[in-house]
Scaffold this motif. Structure first.
Motif, mmCIF file in Angstrom:
data_model
loop_
_atom_site.group_PDB
_atom_site.id
_atom_site.type_symbol
_atom_site.label_atom_id
_atom_site.label_comp_id
_atom_site.label_asym_id
_atom_site.label_seq_id
_atom_site.Cartn_x
_atom_site.Cartn_y
_atom_site.Cartn_z
ATOM 1 N N GLU A 409 0.876 -1.350 0.004
ATOM 2 C CA GLU A 409 0.129 -0.119 -0.079
ATOM 3 C C GLU A 409 0.745 1.090 0.142
ATOM 4 O OE1 GLU A 409 -2.483 -0.716 3.495
ATOM 5 O OE2 GLU A 409 -3.971 -1.995 2.104
ATOM 6 N N THR A 410 2.124 1.016 0.628
ATOM 7 C CA THR A 410 2.896 2.365 0.494
ATOM 8 C C THR A 410 3.537 2.601 -0.846
ATOM 9 O OG1 THR A 410 4.983 1.025 1.404
ATOM 10 C CG2 THR A 410 3.467 1.626 3.112
ATOM 11 N N GLU A 411 3.328 1.646 -1.691
ATOM 12 C CA GLU A 411 3.823 1.989 -3.061
ATOM 13 C C GLU A 411 3.108 3.173 -3.723
ATOM 14 O OE1 GLU A 411 3.332 -1.512 -5.232
ATOM 15 O OE2 GLU A 411 5.369 -2.398 -4.543
ATOM 16 N N LYS A 412 2.083 3.497 -3.207
ATOM 17 C CA LYS A 412 1.151 4.339 -3.880
ATOM 18 C C LYS A 412 1.613 5.727 -2.945
ATOM 19 C CE LYS A 412 -2.583 1.442 -4.807
ATOM 20 N NZ LYS A 412 -3.833 0.913 -4.290
ATOM 21 N N PRO A 413 2.375 6.698 -3.243
ATOM 22 C CA PRO A 413 2.852 7.746 -2.777
ATOM 23 C C PRO A 413 1.768 8.584 -2.008
ATOM 24 C CG PRO A 413 3.385 8.190 -4.941
ATOM 25 C CD PRO A 413 2.744 6.863 -4.941
ATOM 26 N N LEU A 414 2.006 9.153 -0.852
ATOM 27 C CA LEU A 414 1.259 10.289 -0.433
ATOM 28 C C LEU A 414 1.366 11.645 -1.100
ATOM 29 C CD1 LEU A 414 1.302 9.463 3.344
ATOM 30 C CD2 LEU A 414 -0.724 9.062 1.833
ATOM 31 N N LEU A 415 2.602 11.886 -1.154
ATOM 32 C CA LEU A 415 3.032 13.062 -2.000
ATOM 33 C C LEU A 415 3.786 12.587 -3.309
ATOM 34 C CD1 LEU A 415 4.683 15.145 1.028
ATOM 35 C CD2 LEU A 415 2.372 15.333 -0.010
ATOM 36 N N SER A 416 3.602 13.448 -4.303
ATOM 37 C CA SER A 416 4.171 13.072 -5.745
ATOM 38 C C SER A 416 5.449 13.772 -5.346
ATOM 39 C CB SER A 416 3.227 13.356 -6.771
ATOM 40 O OG SER A 416 3.178 14.922 -6.981
ATOM 41 N N PRO A 417 6.528 13.537 -6.514
ATOM 42 C CA PRO A 417 7.485 14.325 -6.799
ATOM 43 C C PRO A 417 7.460 15.561 -7.156
ATOM 44 C CG PRO A 417 7.795 12.039 -7.957
ATOM 45 C CD PRO A 417 6.480 12.068 -7.322
ATOM 46 N N LEU A 418 6.307 16.095 -7.823
ATOM 47 C CA LEU A 418 5.982 17.416 -8.019
ATOM 48 C C LEU A 418 5.394 18.350 -6.952
ATOM 49 C CD1 LEU A 418 5.860 19.120 -10.579
ATOM 50 C CD2 LEU A 418 3.568 18.669 -10.842
ATOM 51 N N ASP A 419 4.873 17.429 -5.825
ATOM 52 C CA ASP A 419 4.267 18.254 -4.659
ATOM 53 C C ASP A 419 5.567 18.495 -4.108
ATOM 54 O OD1 ASP A 419 1.548 17.836 -5.176
ATOM 55 O OD2 ASP A 419 1.703 15.564 -4.154
#
Length: 467
Positions: A409-419
């Motif tokens: 589940e942690t593979e889906k990042p809470l923050l994107s690189p762009l964020d």
């Protein structure tokens, strides 16, 4: 099913020169679907095969020209045409492997099964669900037939005739003459069976196993120790059985069940599935023990680092047996890491840090290692008469599988690189990757729950590290 009548119509008078032989007849008697057709041609197999390819809109392949066999592929069906061996069909059938495959029928008699040519009683043996070799030269003519007997037993749930078993044992060493690719193809088919441990034991009983894998003999020499009452080989066969019990029942919570079943059913190369290769891992997980024996001052036997030695050995086996790269890689990984979950267990369980590292290194193959560990532990405790210890370890493995679900589940990042780039002015790619990694790691640890926590984490990290 429409192929044969169509072939009769299209070939015209040439159809009278053909016999349907072998497996197709067997499968029709058993009411099993068959897509492979074997034909014996009285005159020119190459000519008939080319004509069949033209008439059926198929592709002609000079499959085994040296043996007078030519192949035609029509969609998902395979038609093999072979020149008659000997003066007549009876001599040809006498050179086949088992009575259930030593039957023929004229192509033009296709719908009249009372015209089946059955000189060795194949129909009766099929009725009795028994595999019998045709003659004294059966295994000398092609030693792979010994292993095919086991494969047929596994596929059709037939018994092997005692006389045939005796002949296989007598000539088991001939299997060493067979190309490794052919051997592994048969073994992979056996491993696809839900209870393949029965047929691996059959290979053992027929003396095929140690003639294929010479390392097995050494495993039998590693006798009882502090952890086992039987030799390493018997324990390994039991581990395969316990692994099959686990995956055949799949008693996991739904979230674990979903991720485990998807992983096990993944195809590798040559249509092999992950779940089947894990069986090989179970079979060879202790193969390094003969090379790792250590006797302490109290005269107790230990096998320190046997997993490392074992990984080296199975790498050589995989190379020798010409196993595909994906299968070889997974097999080596299974042997190398199979002790990890147990080591965590005896030391009070893994820390968040060690578990995250374990999952990060093995990724989805963590599932294979955990299942193998459970099977290994279960086989050992059953052998020692300590069944009461099994439920606790089973619960432990299930908890680790649940932790792996959390890891995924942690593979889906809470923050994107762009964020992170926009909000924190991080332009260095290496530092950006490190921040994303730390967010994921701390999320797995339970220290970051949602996007807001992730933002606060980055803020604090920026202050401390002055990124």
């Amino acid at each position: 099913m429409a192929t044969i009548p169509k072939l009769i119509r299209k070939l015209g008078k040439e159809a009278y020169n053909l016999y349907i032989v072998g497996g197709y007849i067997r499968d029709r008697i058993l009411n099993r679907e068959a897509k492979d057709y074997d034909f014996v041609v009285q005159e020119d197999a190459e000519k008939i095969a080319k004509l069949a390819a033209e008439k059926l809109g198929g592709t002609f392949v000079p499959f085994m020209e040296e043996k007078g066999t030519y192949r035609v592929v029509v969609g998902d069906e395979i038609l093999d045409f072979t020149n008659l061996r000997g003066e007549d069909i009876y001599i040809d059938l006498a050179h086949r492997d088992f009575t259930m495959n030593a039957m023929a029928i004229k192509l033009t008699d296709y719908f009249e099964f009372e015209y089946i040519i059955d000189p060795f009683g194949g129909m009766m043996d099929i009725k009795n669900r028994e595999i019998k070799h045709v003659g004294v030269m059966t295994f000398k003519e092609d030693p792979l037939r010994a292993l095919r007997a086991v494969r047929f037993a596994a596929t059709y749930k037939f018994d092997i005739d005692e006389g045939t078993k005796a002949k296989i044992r007598e000539e088991a060493a001939l299997i060493k003459q067979v190309a490794p690719e052919r051997i592994m193809n048969e073994i992979f088919i056996i491993l696809k069976e839900k209870n393949s441990h029965k047929y691996l034991r059959m290979m053992e009983d027929l003396k095929l196993m140690e003639n294929i894998f010479e390392e097995v003999a050494k495993m039998k020499e590693v006798g009882k120790c502090y952890y086992h009452l039987t030799n390493a080989w018997i324990h390994s066969l039991k581990t395969v059985e316990e692994y099959e019990n686990i995956i055949n029942s799949m008693r996991f919570p739904k979230d674990v069940y979903d991720i485990v079943s998807e992983y096990l059913d993944r195809k590798l190369s040559s249509d092999n599935k992950v779940k089947d290769i894990i069986k090989l891992g179970a079979l060879f997980h202790d193969i390094g023990k003969p090379e790792s024996i250590y006797i302490d001052t109290e005269n107790r036997v230990h096998f320190y680092n046997h997993e490392t030695k074992g990984a080296e050995i199975v790498k050589k086996i995989a190379s020798r047996m010409k196993m595909p790269k994906k299968e070889s890689s997974l097999l080596k990984k299974l042997v190398l890491y199979h002790m990890k979950p147990l080591m965590y267990y005896v030391n009070g369980g893994p820390t968040n840090k060690s578990l995250f590292r374990f999952f990060s290194e093995l990724k989805d193959d963590s599932i294979a290692i955990l299942l193998l560990s459970q099977a290994d532990f279960t086989a050992t405790r059953l052998n020692l008469g300590k069944e009461e210890e099994i439920p606790k370890f089973t619960d432990y493995i299930t908890k680790l599988l649940k932790r792996y679900v959390e890891f995924k589940e942690t593979e889906k990042p809470l923050l994107s690189p762009l964020d992170i780039i926009i909000n924190f002015d991080v332009k260095d790619g290496k530092k950006l990757g490190q921040i994303l990694y730390e967010i994921r790691k701390n999320r797995f640890y339970g220290e970051i729950q949602d996007k807001e926590d992730a933002v606060e984490f980055v803020k604090e990290r920026m202050k401390i590290n002055k990124v």
